[in-house]
Design an enzyme around this catalytic site. Sequence first.
Site, PDB file in Angstrom:
ATOM      1  N   ASP A  47      -3.672 -12.608   9.530  1.00 45.56           N
ATOM      2  CA  ASP A  47      -3.981 -12.117  10.872  1.00 45.56           C
ATOM      3  C   ASP A  47      -4.563 -13.274  11.689  1.00 45.56           C
ATOM      4  O   ASP A  47      -5.143 -14.224  11.123  1.00 45.56           O
ATOM      5  CB  ASP A  47      -4.984 -10.964  10.818  1.00 45.56           C
ATOM      6  CG  ASP A  47      -5.188 -10.338  12.197  1.00 45.56           C
ATOM      7  OD1 ASP A  47      -4.199  -9.827  12.762  1.00 45.56           O
ATOM      8  OD2 ASP A  47      -6.323 -10.368  12.709  1.00 45.56           O
TER       9      ASP A  47
ATOM     10  N   GLU B 168      -6.628 -14.323  15.622  1.00 43.31           N
ATOM     11  CA  GLU B 168      -7.220 -13.970  16.907  1.00 43.31           C
ATOM     12  C   GLU B 168      -6.858 -15.081  17.884  1.00 43.31           C
ATOM     13  O   GLU B 168      -6.714 -16.248  17.480  1.00 43.31           O
ATOM     14  CB  GLU B 168      -8.733 -13.815  16.804  1.00 43.31           C
ATOM     15  CG  GLU B 168      -9.194 -12.694  15.887  1.00 43.31           C
ATOM     16  CD  GLU B 168      -8.740 -11.311  16.309  1.00 43.31           C
ATOM     17  OE1 GLU B 168      -8.499 -11.107  17.524  1.00 43.31           O
ATOM     18  OE2 GLU B 168      -8.612 -10.426  15.444  1.00 43.31           O
TER      19      GLU B 168
ATOM     20  N   HIS C  68     -12.718  -7.107  16.376  1.00 42.46           N
ATOM     21  CA  HIS C  68     -11.604  -7.632  15.595  1.00 42.46           C
ATOM     22  C   HIS C  68     -11.992  -8.988  15.017  1.00 42.46           C
ATOM     23  O   HIS C  68     -12.581  -9.827  15.703  1.00 42.46           O
ATOM     24  CB  HIS C  68     -10.361  -7.795  16.478  1.00 42.46           C
ATOM     25  CG  HIS C  68      -9.683  -6.507  16.797  1.00 42.46           C
ATOM     26  ND1 HIS C  68      -8.445  -6.161  16.308  1.00 42.46           N
ATOM     27  CD2 HIS C  68     -10.087  -5.456  17.544  1.00 42.46           C
ATOM     28  CE1 HIS C  68      -8.108  -4.964  16.760  1.00 42.46           C
ATOM     29  NE2 HIS C  68      -9.099  -4.525  17.517  1.00 42.46           N
TER      30      HIS C  68
ATOM     31  N   GLU D 264     -10.594 -10.064  28.573  1.00 41.03           N
ATOM     32  CA  GLU D 264     -10.114  -8.945  27.770  1.00 41.03           C
ATOM     33  C   GLU D 264     -10.058  -9.317  26.292  1.00 41.03           C
ATOM     34  O   GLU D 264     -10.402  -8.511  25.419  1.00 41.03           O
ATOM     35  CB  GLU D 264      -8.722  -8.504  28.244  1.00 41.03           C
ATOM     36  CG  GLU D 264      -8.664  -7.990  29.668  1.00 41.03           C
ATOM     37  CD  GLU D 264      -8.525  -9.108  30.699  1.00 41.03           C
ATOM     38  OE1 GLU D 264      -8.582 -10.307  30.310  1.00 41.03           O
ATOM     39  OE2 GLU D 264      -8.371  -8.774  31.891  1.00 41.03           O
TER      40      GLU D 264
ATOM     41  N   ASP E 137      -9.594  -8.149   9.319  1.00 39.55           N
ATOM     42  CA  ASP E 137      -8.366  -7.393   9.558  1.00 39.55           C
ATOM     43  C   ASP E 137      -7.320  -7.669   8.481  1.00 39.55           C
ATOM     44  O   ASP E 137      -6.567  -6.779   8.089  1.00 39.55           O
ATOM     45  CB  ASP E 137      -7.794  -7.729  10.942  1.00 39.55           C
ATOM     46  CG  ASP E 137      -8.598  -7.092  12.067  1.00 39.55           C
ATOM     47  OD1 ASP E 137      -9.596  -6.400  11.761  1.00 39.55           O
ATOM     48  OD2 ASP E 137      -8.248  -7.281  13.242  1.00 39.55           O
TER      49      ASP E 137
END
Length: 238
Positions: free
Chosen positions: A7, A9, A152, A52, A157
Site C-alpha cells: 500500500d 500514501e 490511513h 484533502e 493498511d
Amino acid sequence: MRQIVLDTETTGLNPRNGDRVIEIGCVEIRNRMLTGNNFHRYINPERDSHEEALAVHGLTTEFLSSKPKFAEIVHELREYIDGAEVIIHNAPFDLGFLNHEFKMLGLPEFVSHCSNVIDTLVTAKEMRPGKRNSLDALCDHYGISNGHRKLHGALLDAELLADVYLAMTRGQNSLTMDLDADVVVEGVSLDAVALAEVIVVQASADEAAAHDELLKGLDKQVKGTSIWRSYEVSAEVT
C-alpha cells in the site's frame, strides 16, 4: 509462493499533476503465512500534500522533510519485491504512482519487477457484486478488527489487507481429487487402493473443541451459518 501485500500514501490523486509517493508499506506472505519480513519507508516528496490528502494520512511536510527521497529507497524496494506476486487494493492507483516514480528515475516500471499483480478490489467485486468493497468494508465483512485505524497508513493498511486477502482466499476450489485409475503409486494401482479398508479415527475431545471454534469463526465471517455446518449435520446423520 512469495507474495507481497503493498500500500502507498501520496500527496494527492494524480502523479501526472506532480503528486508523489510519501509512504510505502509492504507485508510478506510465504505459503499463506505472514513472515514478519515487512518493508516500510516514509519518503520526502519535496512538495506539500493537498489538504484533502493530508486529512487522510496526516503526514505533514515538516515530518517528511527529514525522510529519504524516493531515489534513496528505490533500490531497496526493487530488491524486496523482486519476483514476488504483489497484492494491492485498487491496484491502478498505487501502480500509477510507483510506475511514475520509477520512470522519473529512468528505471523499468515497477510492475516489471513483479511476477504478477492481484487487485483485491477486483476480486472483492467479483465475490460481492453490488456491495461496498472498501478496505474498511471488507474488514467488517470478514471480522477483522480495524478499530485502531484512525488515519490511513501504508503499513497498517497493508497489514489489514493481508488479513483480508487470506480470509478471501481461505476456501478450496474442490473437496475432491480427480484420480486416474491408470496411475500407479509405488507399484500399487489406485483401483486397489480404492478397494482397501478405510480406517476411521474419531477426533479427540480437544480436536472436536478446536473444530467447533473454527466453525464459529466461519459463522461470524458470513454473519450466519457457514456451509460447513451442513456437512457437520450430514456426518452426524450417517
